[in-house]
Write a protein that holds these residues in place. Structure first.
Motif, PDB file in Angstrom:
ATOM      1  N   ARG A 279      -1.253  -2.670  -1.538  1.00  0.00           N
ATOM      2  CA  ARG A 279      -0.663  -3.584  -0.556  1.00  0.00           C
ATOM      3  C   ARG A 279      -1.598  -3.772   0.634  1.00  0.00           C
ATOM      4  O   ARG A 279      -1.762  -4.871   1.147  1.00  0.00           O
ATOM      5  CB  ARG A 279       0.697  -3.073  -0.087  1.00  0.00           C
ATOM      6  CG  ARG A 279       1.777  -3.213  -1.128  1.00  0.00           C
ATOM      7  CD  ARG A 279       3.174  -2.980  -0.558  1.00  0.00           C
ATOM      8  NE  ARG A 279       3.264  -1.888   0.400  1.00  0.00           N
ATOM      9  CZ  ARG A 279       3.625  -0.644   0.102  1.00  0.00           C
ATOM     10  NH1 ARG A 279       3.941  -0.321  -1.131  1.00  0.00           N
ATOM     11  NH2 ARG A 279       3.680   0.281   1.045  1.00  0.00           N
TER      12      ARG A 279
ATOM     13  N   LEU B  94       4.014  -7.560  -4.727  1.00  0.00           N
ATOM     14  CA  LEU B  94       3.260  -6.736  -5.676  1.00  0.00           C
ATOM     15  C   LEU B  94       4.022  -6.602  -6.993  1.00  0.00           C
ATOM     16  O   LEU B  94       3.439  -6.769  -8.069  1.00  0.00           O
ATOM     17  CB  LEU B  94       3.003  -5.355  -5.080  1.00  0.00           C
ATOM     18  CG  LEU B  94       2.249  -4.357  -5.950  1.00  0.00           C
ATOM     19  CD1 LEU B  94       0.884  -4.896  -6.337  1.00  0.00           C
ATOM     20  CD2 LEU B  94       2.111  -3.031  -5.228  1.00  0.00           C
TER      21      LEU B  94
ATOM     22  N   ASP C 205       0.590   2.142  -4.548  1.00  0.00           N
ATOM     23  CA  ASP C 205       1.151   0.872  -4.084  1.00  0.00           C
ATOM     24  C   ASP C 205       0.759   0.581  -2.640  1.00  0.00           C
ATOM     25  O   ASP C 205       0.438  -0.556  -2.292  1.00  0.00           O
ATOM     26  CB  ASP C 205       2.672   0.882  -4.208  1.00  0.00           C
ATOM     27  CG  ASP C 205       3.146   0.802  -5.649  1.00  0.00           C
ATOM     28  OD1 ASP C 205       2.309   0.560  -6.541  1.00  0.00           O
ATOM     29  OD2 ASP C 205       4.363   0.964  -5.873  1.00  0.00           O
TER      30      ASP C 205
END
Length: 88
Positions: free
Chosen positions: A68, A78, A64
């Motif tokens: 990002r 997201l 993640d």
């Protein structure tokens, strides 16, 4: 102006000699349909990214963080992209 004693040397592929007109190279294949990767939603690819990262000893939060960083999304944005099944 004419230089005597000079010989023409072959140029490297993709590099045109100085003063020459560049050639336009047309692709051999014309794509009339989009490749599958361009029509696949990010939500379908994401689980595979996480699985591969976990197989290599990384975590979902690290995946993640990278996504990002690449996209500029925050965690909420997201999650929204994953929920709506849209392309990034």
């Amino acid at each position: 102006m004419h230089l005597t004693g000079t010989t023409a040397r072959p140029s490297k592929p993709g590099i045109e000699p100085a003063g020459s007109v560049p050639r336009i190279v047309k692709p051999a294949i014309h794509m009339t349909t989009k490749h599958r990767i361009f029509t696949t939603s990010f939500a379908r690819v994401y689980p595979h990214c996480v699985a591969k990262a976990e197989k290599k000893g990384r975590s979902k939060s690290e995946v993640d963080a990278v996504i990002r960083w690449l996209t500029g999304y925050n965690q909420r944005e997201l999650a929204g992209q994953l929920k709506t099944q849209k392309e990034l």
